[in-house]
Design a protein around this motif. Structure first.
Motif: not given
Length: 744
Positions: A188-191, A199-202, A209-213
C-alpha cells in the motif's frame, strides 16, 4: 459509593485575542552569511533538479529542521510567495531516526516560489554583509524590528527579512526526500499530494491502475514489479510504503470439557458491530448474532477460519456466563458480525474497502469491535493506512472502534515488539492485555505511535498461560489468551455507556480511560499498559468512592478558548481540601499525508482554581500548564508534547495522592474553572465545532464526603445537575426500546 454527576451549563467561547508579532532569534544566537549561502545553493540545486523532472509540474522540497519544530518555528519567509504561505504547501512530515529526533517537512511548491526564496536569501545576504559584517545577532534583529536600524528602502521588506533570518536559524538543509523503506509482496503506497490526480501521475510513469487499486487521492495498491518501476522512475513521489499482506498471530486454543449452556432469545439489547474472521452459526448463541460473510467467494474457507471470530463474538454476547470472575454487570449484547478475513494472511487493502461499505450500511451501530491486527510493526514516521482509514471513518460517522493492541508471536514473547496496524489508530480505543494478577501480558506489544501518541489507551484482562479467557468456539469451549479477547470486554462497556446510559462517545471514552487511572503514580510503562487497567464492574466506571466527587462535562469548541469559570468546589476553613484529576477526549480530523504531524486539531486542557490579577481572570492549572496563557512562561515543543500531551487527542492530568497533600488556598470567589484552547495545525479550521468530553474527579484529602455540598453549590451557580443512576437509566432504555402495538 457516590453517583456520577453530569453538569449541564454554558461554556463561554472567546477568540484568540493575542496576535503573534514578528519572530525573534533566541537570545545569544546569531545567523551567519555562510548559512544563508549554503541554503541558497541548495535551493538552486532544487531548481536544477525539478526543472528536469517531467512527471509533476512543481517541486517536492523537503526542509530538514534542527529540532522538533513548533508551528511558530516553521518557515514563513522561505518557500512562500504572496498568499501562498509555506504552511499551505505542506504535504508530508516525519522525524529523523536520530536519538534526538528532528522534523523533516516536505512542501509541494512551484519553481517560481523557489526562485522567490533564492531572491530573498540573496537580498538578506547583501544586507547582512553590508550592515552587520556577515553576522546578524538576536540584538541586531530586534533593532530592525523596532525601527532603530532601517533596511534599504528598495529591496526586501522588514517582515520578510525577519522571517528569512529566523527561518535560516532553524533549517539544517533543503533536500529531496526519498523513501527507502523496504517493502516486499503487494504494498500500500501513499504518494505525496500534487496538483495531479494519482492515476494521472502514475500513467505518466507507465503504471495503469484499475479502479479497485485506488483507495483515495493519494493511496494505491501496487504489486512488487509496479513498486519497483515507481522507485526507478520517480522515487521522490513515495511518501509512505507498507506491506499489504497482514498475518494474524495464531492463537493457541486449549479446548475444555464442554458445558451445556443455554441463552434466552434476544429482546431489546443493544447491538455491537464485529469485524473479524468468520462466524459459525451453529453455536448456542447464534440467535443473538446476525452474520454476513464479506470474503471473496473465490477464496476457500477452512474450518479454522471460524474459530477466532466466533470466540470474540461469544465474549460480547455472553462472556460473563462462562467467565464469572469477569462479570461486568453489563448484561448481554446482540452482535452484527461481518467476516472480512480468514484465519491466516489477508489483504489490508481489501479489508479497508469492506469496512468502509459495512460502516456506511450500518449507521445505527455506534460501537465496533476489531480484533484483527498485523504481525508487522508500525512505522515510527507515519500512521498505517488501516489506522488512518479507521480514524477518518470515526471522524465522519460519529462511531468508535475498540481495537485489540495486537500480540507478539509465541517465539517472540518478551522481545519488545511495537504494536501492529490498526492499533495505531488515534481516534480508536486501543486495548492491551494484562494477566489476572494485573501484570502486563507476556505477549503485549508496545507503543508509542509516531514516537509520541499514547497507545494502547487502556488495558484489560486477556489471560495468560496460567489462567486464560474462556470462549465459545465452533467445536466447544476453549481457554485462550490475547489482546483479541481483552478488547471485546471493553466493547461491552463502551456500548453500555453509549447505547444504554446515553452518553456520547467522547464522554464514554473519557469515562473508561478515567476509570483506569488511579491517584498514585503509574507503576507500569504506559507504552505497555496505556493509562491503566479498566475495572471489571461497570459500577466502578459510573460511580466513585465516598470521598470523591466525580462529574462529567461535555460541549463543543467553536472558538479558540472554550471555558467555564463557575465550578463551585467545596471549601473548608477558606481552603479546598481536595486533590483533582481530569480526562479529556475528542475525535479530531487527521491527515495521514502530514506524517508525524497527524492530528489537525489540538485541544489543550487546563483545570484549576480561579483568581484575579490586574483585573484579569486567571486560571491556575493543577499541572502548571500555562500554555496559551497571557504569561511570560514559554514551553518548548518537545516539553509541551511530553508534559502536556500537546496534539494528543486524549489528555489526562492528575495530582498524585501522597501523605504530604495539603489543602489548596481559596482564591477570591472560591470557584474553579476549566479551559480548552483550540489550536490548528493547518490553515483550514478543522477544530470549529469539534465535540469534547471531560471527566473530573475531586478527592477529599481528609476523607469527608462533600458531594451533597457540591451539588447544592452547583444549583446555586445555575448548573443543571443530572444524577447518573444506572438502574433508572436501564429502565428508561428498556421502556424506550419496547415495541408498541396499536389496536385498530
Amino acid at each position: 459509593m457516590n453517583n456520577l454527576l453530569q453538569l449541564k451549563g454554558r461554556f463561554e467561547q472567546a477568540p484568540n485575542s493575542s496576535r503573534p508579532g514578528l519572530p525573534s532569534l533566541p537570545k545569544s544566537q546569531s545567523v551567519q552569511v555562510s548559512e544563508m549561502e549554503k541554503l541558497r545553493n541548495e535551493l538552486q540545486h532544487q531548481i536544477k533538479f525539478w526543472s528536469q523532472e517531467r512527471y509533476i509540474d512543481g517541486a517536492l522540497v523537503s526542509v530538514y529542521y534542527n529540532k522538533v519544530a513548533a508551528k511558530s518555528n516553521r518557515i514563513k519567509g522561505l518557500l512562500s510567495k504572496g498568499q501562498n504561505t509555506a504552511n499551505r504547501t505542506i504535504v508530508g512530515a516525519r522525524f529523523t531516526l536520530d536519538q534526538s529526533p528532528k522534523h523533516i517537512i516536505t512542501h509541494y511548491v512551484s519553481l517560481d516560489v523557489i526562485e522567490e526564496s533564492i531572491k530573498r536569501l540573496d537580498e538578506c545576504i547583501q544586507i547582512v554583509n553590508q550592515i552587520f559584517q556577515g553576522s546578524i545577532s538576536h540584538e541586531d534583529l530586534e533593532k530592525i524590528k523596532s525601527g532603530e536600524i532601517k533596511l534599504p528602502a528598495e529591496g526586501i521588506r522588514k517582515t520578510n527579512f525577519t522571517y528569512v533570518i529566523t527561518d535560516v536559524h532553524y533549517i539544517e538543509k533543503f533536500d529531496v526526500f526519498v523513501n527507502d523503506n523496504p517493502v516486499q509482496n503487494n504494498s500500500i503506497i501513499t504518494i505525496f499530494q500534487t496538483d495531479h490526480n494519482v492515476k494521472t501521475v502514475l500513467e505518466k510513469i507507465g503504471l495503469d491502475l484499475s479502479f479497485e487499486k485506488v483507495m483515495d487521492e493519494t493511496t494505491i495498491q501496487l504489486r512488487p514489479d509496479e513498486l519497483a518501476l515507481l522507485r526507478e522512475r520517480a522515487p521522490y513521489l513515495i511518501s509512505m510504503a507498507v506491506s499489504d499482506i497482514s498475518r494474524m498471530v495464531k492463537d493457541d486454543f486449549e479446548f475444555l470439557r464442554d458445558r451445556k449452556l443455554s441463552i434466552p432469545p434476544p429482546n431489546n439489547e443493544p447491538t455491537i458491530g464485529v469485524i473479524d474472521t468468520m462466524f459459525d452459526e451453529s453455536v448456542y448463541f447464534s440467535e443473538w448474532v446476525s452474520f454476513e460473510s464479506c470474503v471473496d467467494p473465490a477464496i476457500q474457507i477452512a474450518n479454522n477460519d471460524f474459530t477466532h471470530g466466533t470466540a470474540v463474538t461469544s465474549i460480547i454476547v455472553d462472556g460473563p456466563s462462562f467467565n464469572r470472575e469477569l462479570d461486568d454487570g453489563c448484561g448481554r449484547f446482540r452482535v452484527r458480525h461481518f467476516g472480512v478475513a480468514t484465519g491466516g494472511q489477508f489483504s489490508s487493502f481489501s479489508i479497508l474497502r469492506n469496512i468502509r461499505d459495512i460502516v456506511r450500511s450500518n449507521t445505527d451501530i455506534k460501537v465496533w469491535n476489531l480484533s484483527l491486527g498485523s504481525m508487522l510493526e508500525i512505522n515510527p514516521n507515519f500512521i498505517s493506512p488501516e489506522a488512518a482509514f479507521l480514524d477518518k471513518l470515526q471522524f465522519d460517522h460519529n462511531i468508535i472502534f475498540v481495537i485489540a493492541g495486537t500480540n507478539q508471536p509465541p517465539n517472540s514473547a518478551g522481545q519488545g515488539m511495537a504494536i501492529g496496524a490498526p492499533a495505531d489508530s488515534i481516534n480508536s480505543l486501543v486495548v492491551n492485555a494484562v494477566s489476572f494478577d494485573q501484570q502486563p501480558a507476556s505477549y503485549s506489544r508496545s507503543g508509542p505511535v509516531l514516537s509520541f501518541f499514547t497507545k494502547p489507551d487502556i488495558s484489560y484482562y486477556g489471560g495468560d498461560r496460567r489462567q486464560g479467557i474462556r470462549v465459545c468456539t465452533p467445536v466447544g469451549e476453549a481457554q485462550v489468551c490475547g489482546t483479541s479477547y481483552a478488547a471485546p470486554w471493553i466493547s461491552r462497556k463502551m456500548s453500555y455507556l453509549i447505547d444504554i446510559l446515553g452518553f456520547n462517545r467522547e464522554v464514554a471514552k473519557a469515562l473508561l480511560i478515567h476509570s483506569a487511572t488511579g491517584w498514585s503514580s503509574q507503576e507500569y510503562d504506559p507504552n505497555l499498559i496505556g493509562h491503566g487497567i479498566v475495572p471489571i464492574r461497570i459500577e466502578e466506571v459510573t460511580q466513585s468512592q465516598d470521598d470523591e466527587i466525580q462529574f462529567i462535562l461535555d460541549g463543543t469548541s467553536e472558538k479558540y478558548d472554550t471555558y467555564n469559570f463557575n465550578i463551585p468546589v467545596p471549601v473548608k476553613n477558606e481552603k479546598h481540601p481536595f486533590i483533582a484529576k481530569a480526562t479529556l477526549c475528542y475525535f479530531p480530523c487527521c491527515s495521514r499525508n502530514q506524517g508525524v504531524d497527524y492530528t489537525n486539531t489540538e485541544l489543550d486542557l487546563q483545570l484549576g482554581r480561579i483568581t484575579q490579577k490586574n483585573s484579569k481572570t486567571i486560571l491556575k492549572p493543577i499541572n502548571n500548564n500555562y500554555q496559551g496563557m497571557d504569561t511570560s512562561t514559554y514551553t518548548w515543543e518537545e516539553d509541551a508534547r511530553k508534559l502536556y500531551r500537546k496534539w494528543d487527542n486524549v489528555k489526562h492530568i492528575r495530582e498524585v495522592q501522597t501523605s504530604n497533600n495539603r489543602d489548596k488556598k481559596r482564591y477570591d470567589s472560591g470557584l474553579w474553572g476549566i479551559s480548552l484552547k483550540t489550536k490548528e495545525r493547518l490553515e483550514d479550521k478543522f477544530g470549529e465545532g469539534i465535540k469534547f468530553g471531560v471527566v473530573v474527579s475531586l478527592k477529599s484529602i481528609d476523607g469527608v464526603n462533600r458531594i451533597n455540598e457540591f451539588i447544592k453549590n452547583c444549583y446555586a451557580r445555575m448548573w443543571l445537575v443530572n444524577f447518573i443512576e444506572v438502574q433508572n437509566r436501564v429502565e428508561i432504555y428498556n421502556i424506550a426500546e419496547q415495541d408498541i402495538e396499536f389496536q385498530e
